[in-house]
Design an enzyme around this catalytic site. Structure first.
Site, short mmCIF file in Angstrom:
data_model
loop_
_atom_site.label_atom_id
_atom_site.label_comp_id
_atom_site.label_asym_id
_atom_site.label_seq_id
_atom_site.Cartn_x
_atom_site.Cartn_y
_atom_site.Cartn_z
N HIS A 226 1.02 -1.32 0.04
CA HIS A 226 -0.20 -0.40 0.08
C HIS A 226 0.83 1.88 -0.28
O HIS A 226 1.76 1.30 0.75
CB HIS A 226 -0.95 -0.04 1.41
CG HIS A 226 -1.60 1.13 1.53
ND1 HIS A 226 -2.90 1.68 0.72
CD2 HIS A 226 -1.81 1.91 2.46
CE1 HIS A 226 -3.11 2.72 1.03
NE2 HIS A 226 -2.52 3.27 2.11
N SER A 227 0.51 1.95 -0.70
CA SER A 227 1.23 3.82 -0.91
C SER A 227 2.76 3.64 -1.14
O SER A 227 3.30 2.87 -2.16
CB SER A 227 0.43 4.21 0.83
OG SER A 227 1.06 5.82 0.14
N TYR A 228 3.70 4.19 -0.09
CA TYR A 228 4.89 3.85 0.00
C TYR A 228 5.44 2.58 -0.11
O TYR A 228 6.37 2.00 -0.66
CB TYR A 228 5.21 4.87 1.06
CG TYR A 228 6.96 4.70 1.17
CD1 TYR A 228 7.22 6.12 0.30
CD2 TYR A 228 7.45 4.43 1.34
CE1 TYR A 228 8.87 6.53 -0.06
CE2 TYR A 228 9.10 4.42 1.26
CZ TYR A 228 9.17 5.26 0.66
OH TYR A 228 11.23 6.29 0.17
N GLY A 230 4.58 0.58 -2.80
CA GLY A 230 4.85 0.88 -3.96
C GLY A 230 6.31 0.99 -3.92
O GLY A 230 7.21 0.64 -5.11
#
Length: 424
Positions: A226-228, A230
């Protein structure tokens, strides 16, 4: 006579307990007034009910404004409660999910230096079928969490990774839960220093793949980030042979990664294995066009347009993606399947709509992948080993400034976006 005596004793004990409870509550309140906060959720006066909702003793939901108009105190109160929730989620991972805690670094730890940890299922070293790796975002969240504010304002099911973990275990996966934000601690002299092999989210993940994923006998390795998270995944793709050799599929949820600086080979590898479920008002699973130059990873709608909700909203779609025919980690075959075959009587099911979206996405990806790869090769000639450190500052600042403050302010009041200055 004896009955009367027992009644008086019981009454005295109950009264003593009641008085003791009042005294303890008063002491805790006095401590908070002085800026010293409790160390457990119960001491804060909260508990999680059977629906996973945080409730006070009066049955009311969490109220951010403990002291009216005192934003600084309210924020400190909120953050202290958040730390207690982190410990509670750690406990749930072990007691409710049956995971085990493992030290990081385990094999390369230096005496006197701080260490971190992660969680894994007991069959990590023996499950030869499937392994799921979960990676949270940045900021205050830790292992087992997607978004602290969803835990506090909504419930454990949408704010934690527990539903993913339980579903994965029920479907025969081993599970590995990373703890990428635990980067510093106290050494033996009481000085706060960076943790070896875990001094950054990327370093923690690289260690985890080398010492936990690489030895795993699992034939299929799935990643949810999720989010960072990635950004962490793209770092793995660039720097870790263990990751490139082992990962079968990657599910990103509103990832803030960039492919800037990646070689054509790494971009192609990511594109063949990844789908990014992005915040969008479109129906769950429908393809979402990504604008701007350069290469992009395939994107579909998470079915919600709020960043923090994308993981919980996309869970069913993600498991549909994982349960589809797997690709060989070392091959060029795509995991994005074609088929919306689960419909019946002329009306598509939710899974069929997801599969249909993935099929459309695959078609769109096939027509553009060559041009995208050429674009990356021409404009970004850096070596793979150079690109991680040079590209991260921009990505992290984008996560903080662009993605989250507005979304978080909608959940928890005006003062709470202060937490989101540390990206979630």
């Amino acid at each position: 006579m004896r009955s009367s005596w027992l009644s008086r004793v019981v009454s005295s004990l109950l009264l003593s307990g009641f008085i003791a409870n009042i005294i303890v509550t008063a002491l805790i309140q006095e401590s908070m007034e002085r800026g010293r906060f409790p160390s457990t959720i119960a001491e804060f006066g909260y508990t999680f009910d059977e629906n996973g909702e945080l409730k006070g003793k009066d049955g009311q939901r969490f109220d951010f404004e403990v002291r009216k108009g005192d934003k600084e105190y309210n924020q400190r109160h909120y953050e202290a409660l958040g730390e207690c929730i982190t410990q509670h989620v750690y406990s749930l991972l072990e007691t409710d999910c049956g995971l085990e805690r493992a030290t990081v670094p385990e094999r390369t730890a230096t005496r006197g230096q701080p260490t971190s940890f992660l969680f894994h299922s007991s069959d990590l070293a023996t499950n030869d079928r499937k392994l799921m790796v979960l990676i949270h975002g940045s900021g205050v969240v830790r292992a087992g969490q997607w978004a602290r504010r969803l835990i506090i304002n909504n419930n454990l099911n949408v704010g934690t990774q527990i539903p993913f973990i339980k579903r994965a275990i029920s479907e025969g996966h081993a599970v590995l839960v990373l703890n990428t934000n635990e980067n510093a601690g106290l050494n033996s002299k009481g000085v706060r220093t960076y943790i070896p092999e875990s001094d950054s989210p990327e370093a923690h993940a690289l260690y985890a793949f080398e010492y936990f994923v690489k030895p795993s006998p699992a034939r299929e390795v799935y990643v949810v980030a999720h989010s960072y998270g990635g950004v962490v995944v793209t770092a793995l793709a660039r720097e870790s042979h263990a990751a490139r050799n082992r990962i079968t599929k990657i599910a990103l949820t509103d990832s803030v990664h960039s492919l800037h600086g990646c070689s054509r080979k790494v971009v192609a590898w990511l594109q063949e294995r990844s789908i990014n479920w992005v915040a969008s008002k479109l129906q769950l699973g429908l393809p979402v066009s990504r604008y701007g130059g350069g290469a992009h990873l395939p994107s579909v709608s998470a079915g919600v347009d709020v960043h923090e909700w994308t993981s919980s909203s996309a869970m069913e779609s993600i498991f549909t993606f994982f349960n589809d025919r797997p690709s060989d980690p070392g091959s060029d075959s795509s995991p994005k399947s074609s088929a919306a075959k689960r419909s019946s009587d002329g009306e598509a099911s939710a899974d069929a709509r997801v599969d249909s979206g993935l099929a459309d996405l695959k078609s769109e990806q096939d027509t553009s992948s060559v041009a995208q790869s050429e674009s990356v090769e021409e404009s970004l000639p850096m070596e793979e080993s150079q690109c991680v450190r040079e590209s991260q500052p921009m990505e992290e600042s984008q996560c903080v400034q662009e993605s989250q403050p507005m979304e978080e302010s909608q959940l928890a009041g005006e003062s709470q976006p202060m937490e989101e200055s540390q990206p979630a």
